[in-house]
Enzyme design. Sequence first.
Site, short mmCIF file in Angstrom:
data_model
loop_
_atom_site.label_atom_id
_atom_site.label_comp_id
_atom_site.label_asym_id
_atom_site.label_seq_id
_atom_site.Cartn_x
_atom_site.Cartn_y
_atom_site.Cartn_z
N LYS A 22 0.83 -1.21 0.00
CA LYS A 22 0.00 0.00 0.00
C LYS A 22 0.86 1.25 0.00
CE LYS A 22 -2.10 2.94 3.28
NZ LYS A 22 -2.42 3.23 4.66
N ASN A 23 1.88 1.30 0.86
CA ASN A 23 2.68 2.50 1.02
C ASN A 23 3.61 2.76 -0.16
OD1 ASN A 23 1.51 3.08 3.49
ND2 ASN A 23 3.08 1.98 4.66
N CYS A 116 -6.33 8.17 9.24
CA CYS A 116 -6.23 7.74 10.64
C CYS A 116 -5.79 8.90 11.54
CB CYS A 116 -5.23 6.59 10.79
SG CYS A 116 -5.80 5.03 10.10
N ARG A 121 0.67 15.23 12.51
CA ARG A 121 1.71 14.89 11.53
C ARG A 121 1.81 16.09 10.59
NH1 ARG A 121 1.93 9.43 7.94
NH2 ARG A 121 0.02 10.23 7.02
N ASP A 124 4.59 20.67 7.42
CA ASP A 124 5.49 21.81 7.27
C ASP A 124 6.74 21.42 6.47
OD1 ASP A 124 3.65 23.06 8.79
OD2 ASP A 124 4.92 23.34 10.56
N ASP A 306 4.45 1.19 11.80
CA ASP A 306 3.24 0.49 11.37
C ASP A 306 3.16 -0.94 11.87
OD1 ASP A 306 2.18 2.66 10.07
OD2 ASP A 306 2.81 2.06 8.07
N ARG A 398 -8.44 -0.29 4.65
CA ARG A 398 -7.56 0.70 4.04
C ARG A 398 -6.18 0.13 3.75
NH1 ARG A 398 -6.22 4.47 7.58
NH2 ARG A 398 -5.10 5.46 5.87
#
Length: 429
Positions: A22-23, A116, A121, A124, A306, A398
């Site tokens: 997924k990532n 989530c 987070r 910037d 994770d 997800r």
Amino acid sequence: MAVLVIDGPCRLCGEVRVHGAKNSTLPLLAACLLCRSPVVLHNCPRLTDVDTSIKILRHLGCIVQRRKDDLWVDPRAVCGSTIPEDLMREMRSSIVFLGALSSRMGQARLSFPGGCELGPRPIDLHLRALARLGMDIREDHGELLCSAPGGLSGCSLSLSFPSVGATENILLAACCAKGTTVLHGAAQEPEIADLCDFLGKCGARIQGAGGSTLRIEGVSRLTGCEHTVMPDRIEAATFLCAAAATGGEVTLSHVIPRHILPVTAVLEEAGCRIQEEENRLRITAPPRLHAVHAVRTMPYPGFPTDAQAPMLSALCTAQGTSMLTETIFTARFKYVGELLRLGAHVKVEDRVAVVEGVSRLSGAPVMAPDLRGGAALLLAGLCAEGETVIDGVSHIDRGYEKAEESFRLLGAQVCRLPGGRGEEKQSLL
């Protein structure tokens, strides 16, 4: 709302194939915006976050077609530069579209991302870096209004923290910028290397993939390519933790063992035996795990944040007391309150969780607060005696493709009820 119903306890045994990451898939889909010809992505998981990315691409003018695990993306007709708020709020990683969209269209309008709730987070790092590349960024009532009327130009950048998302956005923005960008302090996660591999196939000039310093020489345009998404190291870690928690014996196929060395090292400390092959891992767990001294989440190549929740869940029934420290996010232990409903003994203070192993867990109704917390509850339900009902399954969807089917292949009795507990159970076979 769907729920998962688990009849435990069970001992997981057998073989399961790890899906695409997924990532990695999400930034790859964003990168398709930079291409001037079609892209084919193989091994794309069927996840709601992936579906959201596809909706964003289609909204911007891409043609996207799926055939089994393959996605065909034609970005030639991209004409939009605005991502609606409802799509941005569906997932936290939607901000990765900012760099690619600004590079392709010279402007972007989008709201702050959702997903989530893991604590602050801030983006910037993303915005400061993109501003250095020549992007004008204004905030207007929760929206980001970005433009680069003169185009983007390469420069030297340094990240104060190796943010994966910021590294991805810088890569996507710099690939077609004028001149050369040198990024110091880049994230080193395997998903970054996969993105660099894809961009290289498309014609980008990137040096240092997999290291902390990236050098990107801007090119005038990228073309499409064919690329296979890397295996999901977090799904692999989840399967390993589940096998360990249930005293099981499981083989994972389509996995890259070196990507999850920090996880397998902890499981070996807990008493598991791990056998590695080129693209396979086999775990044999003792009837009951041993406690581990300490687990501390860190950027890659450290222990992944994770995988923290699945590991903590597995240690709930270990002999002795374990300690886990979360250094990445401030609200990663929200699921612990639900584990307590199952009989776990866990105390959380600030970013540290102390897990006192118990001999047994008992089934109960619980609510998944987020993606990885949902996975932790699923693992606990596999160990618990009696029936566990997990609500909030949309979080799990997800990041895990049909999780109940994968665990049923390994012998678990778990099913999905589309309408809740009052509906008749689907067949467990």
